[in-house]
Each structure stands twice: as structure tokens, then as C-alpha cells.
Motif scaffolding. Structure first.
Motif, PDB file in Angstrom:
ATOM      1  N   ALA A 131       0.837  -1.206   0.000  1.00 16.38           N
ATOM      2  CA  ALA A 131       0.000   0.000   0.000  1.00 16.38           C
ATOM      3  C   ALA A 131       0.868   1.252   0.000  1.00 16.38           C
ATOM      4  N   ALA A 132       1.940   1.256   0.778  1.00 21.10           N
ATOM      5  CA  ALA A 132       2.833   2.419   0.833  1.00 21.10           C
ATOM      6  C   ALA A 132       3.436   2.709  -0.542  1.00 21.10           C
ATOM      7  N   GLY A 133       3.873   1.668  -1.243  1.00 18.50           N
ATOM      8  CA  GLY A 133       4.444   1.871  -2.575  1.00 18.50           C
ATOM      9  C   GLY A 133       3.442   2.495  -3.528  1.00 18.50           C
ATOM     10  N   LEU A 134       2.225   1.995  -3.510  1.00 20.77           N
ATOM     11  CA  LEU A 134       1.201   2.512  -4.424  1.00 20.77           C
ATOM     12  C   LEU A 134       0.734   3.902  -4.011  1.00 20.77           C
ATOM     13  N   ILE A 135       0.668   4.164  -2.719  1.00 20.62           N
ATOM     14  CA  ILE A 135       0.336   5.517  -2.251  1.00 20.62           C
ATOM     15  C   ILE A 135       1.408   6.498  -2.713  1.00 20.62           C
ATOM     16  N   GLY A 136       2.663   6.080  -2.667  1.00 22.91           N
ATOM     17  CA  GLY A 136       3.747   6.942  -3.146  1.00 22.91           C
ATOM     18  C   GLY A 136       3.593   7.294  -4.614  1.00 22.91           C
ATOM     19  N   VAL A 137       3.273   6.302  -5.435  1.00 22.66           N
ATOM     20  CA  VAL A 137       3.093   6.541  -6.868  1.00 22.66           C
ATOM     21  C   VAL A 137       1.911   7.483  -7.100  1.00 22.66           C
ATOM     22  N   MET A 138       0.808   7.267  -6.395  1.00 15.96           N
ATOM     23  CA  MET A 138      -0.368   8.111  -6.585  1.00 15.96           C
ATOM     24  C   MET A 138      -0.132   9.535  -6.072  1.00 15.96           C
ATOM     25  N   THR A 139       0.608   9.662  -4.987  1.00 16.86           N
ATOM     26  CA  THR A 139       0.934  10.996  -4.474  1.00 16.86           C
ATOM     27  C   THR A 139       1.800  11.746  -5.480  1.00 16.86           C
ATOM     28  N   THR A 140       2.754  11.059  -6.070  1.00 19.94           N
ATOM     29  CA  THR A 140       3.594  11.680  -7.089  1.00 19.94           C
ATOM     30  C   THR A 140       2.764  12.084  -8.298  1.00 19.94           C
ATOM     31  N   ALA A 141       1.830  11.233  -8.714  1.00 12.26           N
ATOM     32  CA  ALA A 141       0.960  11.568  -9.850  1.00 12.26           C
ATOM     33  C   ALA A 141       0.143  12.822  -9.549  1.00 12.26           C
ATOM     34  N   ILE A 142      -0.345  12.944  -8.327  1.00  3.96           N
ATOM     35  CA  ILE A 142      -1.097  14.151  -7.955  1.00  3.96           C
ATOM     36  C   ILE A 142      -0.180  15.373  -8.017  1.00  3.96           C
ATOM     37  N   ARG A 143       0.979  15.271  -7.411  1.00  2.00           N
ATOM     38  CA  ARG A 143       1.864  16.429  -7.304  1.00  2.00           C
ATOM     39  C   ARG A 143       2.459  16.850  -8.645  1.00  2.00           C
ATOM     40  N   LYS A 144       2.756  15.894  -9.512  1.00  2.00           N
ATOM     41  CA  LYS A 144       3.440  16.227 -10.755  1.00  2.00           C
ATOM     42  C   LYS A 144       2.510  16.391 -11.958  1.00  2.00           C
ATOM     43  N   VAL A 145       1.321  15.792 -11.921  1.00  2.00           N
ATOM     44  CA  VAL A 145       0.472  15.799 -13.115  1.00  2.00           C
ATOM     45  C   VAL A 145      -0.934  16.337 -12.824  1.00  2.00           C
ATOM     46  N   HIS A 146      -1.620  15.759 -11.869  1.00  2.00           N
ATOM     47  CA  HIS A 146      -3.050  16.013 -11.714  1.00  2.00           C
ATOM     48  C   HIS A 146      -3.413  17.171 -10.787  1.00  2.00           C
ATOM     49  N   GLY A 147      -2.552  17.532  -9.856  1.00  2.00           N
ATOM     50  CA  GLY A 147      -2.881  18.537  -8.849  1.00  2.00           C
ATOM     51  C   GLY A 147      -3.300  19.872  -9.420  1.00  2.00           C
ATOM     52  N   LYS A 148      -2.640  20.293 -10.464  1.00  2.00           N
ATOM     53  CA  LYS A 148      -2.919  21.614 -11.051  1.00  2.00           C
ATOM     54  C   LYS A 148      -4.268  21.665 -11.757  1.00  2.00           C
ATOM     55  N   ASN A 149      -4.870  20.496 -11.986  1.00  2.00           N
ATOM     56  CA  ASN A 149      -6.120  20.433 -12.738  1.00  2.00           C
ATOM     57  C   ASN A 149      -7.365  20.464 -11.860  1.00  2.00           C
ATOM     58  N   GLY A 150      -7.188  20.594 -10.548  1.00  2.00           N
ATOM     59  CA  GLY A 150      -8.334  20.572  -9.650  1.00  2.00           C
ATOM     60  C   GLY A 150      -8.745  19.146  -9.338  1.00  2.00           C
ATOM     61  N   PRO A 151      -9.829  18.975  -8.607  1.00  2.00           N
ATOM     62  CA  PRO A 151     -10.165  17.637  -8.129  1.00  2.00           C
ATOM     63  C   PRO A 151     -10.794  16.701  -9.161  1.00  2.00           C
ATOM     64  N   TRP A 152     -11.487  17.199 -10.142  1.00  2.00           N
ATOM     65  CA  TRP A 152     -12.353  16.333 -10.927  1.00  2.00           C
ATOM     66  C   TRP A 152     -11.622  15.578 -12.030  1.00  2.00           C
ATOM     67  N   ASN A 153     -11.884  14.303 -12.090  1.00  2.00           N
ATOM     68  CA  ASN A 153     -11.268  13.431 -13.083  1.00  2.00           C
ATOM     69  C   ASN A 153     -11.607  13.869 -14.506  1.00  2.00           C
ATOM     70  N   SER A 154     -12.795  14.428 -14.695  1.00  2.00           N
ATOM     71  CA  SER A 154     -13.198  14.889 -16.028  1.00  2.00           C
ATOM     72  C   SER A 154     -12.286  16.006 -16.540  1.00  2.00           C
ATOM     73  N   ASP A 155     -11.571  16.671 -15.623  1.00  2.00           N
ATOM     74  CA  ASP A 155     -10.611  17.716 -15.987  1.00  2.00           C
ATOM     75  C   ASP A 155      -9.169  17.233 -15.806  1.00  2.00           C
TER      76      ASP A 155
END
Length: 191
Positions: A76-100
């Protein structure tokens, strides 16, 4: 409850295994290491190849461990790390919604993985068969904290690698290349 935990583990773990193999080998329609390298370059995670391999191996190995219910808090820690990185590097700037192309899906996975670490993998797991179940709030906290900290460390290492690469290019009299917009869109698709 054990059957439902097994289902959650197999679905999430199996999908992460597939996602990791997309990055590493190009299986399941992925871009392989070359495509993942382009994503890493576009998100300033350098050296790209090292980060591509790290992301792919973490997703594939942690997904496999999660599906099997083996070393569940570590998986779980490994996958949480990958998802946290995805948020910080790719998805965070787009706001919360997956459609965006936002971070809502990543957050749901982080919450689910934290809950699995806290509640344990269930009786139908290798952890249970080996009498090595680690569960409780402290294990959920461990998985979440370890994932977030590992993400922060890897992002900082990537940033330093990017600065070193940019400094080398500047010292050589050239400017570092700007990633094309298509590479940034591909990075968002691959994260």
C-alpha cells in the motif's frame, strides 16, 4: 468481509500491475520505457530512465503484493507513493475532478489503500496464511506516511536531476529543451 477485501485487493493490485507493465514493457497498450521516459522528462523527473523504471517496478511489484495480500502495508505504501507523485506532478494543477484530468481518482485509491493497510488484507491472503497480518490504525498511518514521504523524496531527487541536466545544457551553451505540449498531455495520460 474477507471475500470483499480479496476482490478489492485483486482489482486494485491487478490494475496497478498492468499499469506498471505498461510503463516497463508496453504491454496493455502502454508506451513502454520510451513513452514513460518522455512522461518523466515532461514532469522534470530526471534522470528519466531511472524514474521510469522505479515507477514501473513499484506499480508492478506493489500491485502483485497487494493482490496476493502479502506485505500489505508495504504494498500500500508503494502505491500511495506513486499516486501521491501523480497528484503532485500531473493532476494537482487540474483541480479535483477526473473529467478535468484532476486528482479525485488518485485520492480515492490513496484512501482505499490506507484503509486496506489499516484493516488488514483479510483471511484470504498470504499475510494471513503466513500468520503475518499487520493491521490497525498504526499500519494505515505507516502506509500513508511512507507513501507521502517517498513521493517527496523522489520528486526532490527528480528536481535535482532536472537542475543538473539544465545546468549542464546551459554550461554547454544550449538551452534545455522545452517538452512539447503533446508530451505533457501524454504524461497526464500515463500518470
Amino acid at each position: 468481509m474477507s471475500v470483499s477485501k480479496l476482490a478489492v485487493r485483486v482489482v486494485i493490485g491487478g490494475l496497478f500491475f498492468g499499469h506498471g507493465m505498461q510503463k516497463l514493457t508496453g504491454w496493455f497498450g502502454g508506451g513502454g520505457l520510451e513513452g514513460t521516459d518522455a512522461m518523466m522528462e515532461a514532469t522534470d523527473m530526471r534522470p528519466a530512465r531511472r524514474n521510469s523504471i522505479a515507477a514501473g517496478v513499484t506499480e508492478a511489484a506493489s500491485g502483485t503484493l497487494l493482490a496476493a495480500g502479502l506485505a500489505t502495508p508495504v504494498a500500500a505504501a508503494g502505491l500511495i507513493g506513486v499516486m501521491t507523485t501523480a497528484i503532485r506532478k500531473v493532476h494537482g494543477k487540474n483541480g479535483p475532478w477526473n473529467s478535468d484530468r484532476g486528482w479525485e481518482y488518485n485520492a480515492v485509491l490513496i484512501a482505499t489503500l490506507t484503509a486496506l493497510a489499516a484493516n488488514g488484507p483479510g483471511r484470504l491472503s498470504l499475510d494471513a496464511a503466513l500468520h503475518r497480518v499487520r493491521s490497525g490504525p498504526q499500519w494505515g498511518f505507516f502506509a500513508l506516511a511512507a507513501g507521502v514521504v517517498s513521493s517527496a523524496v523522489l520528486i526532490e531527487l527528480g528536481r535535482r536531476g532536472a537542475r543538473a541536466t539544465d545546468a549542464g545544457a546551459t554550461n554547454a551553451g544550449t538551452q534545455p529543451p522545452e517538452p512539447p505540449e503533446a508530451e505533457q498531455e501524454e504524461a497526464e495520460d500515463n500518470a
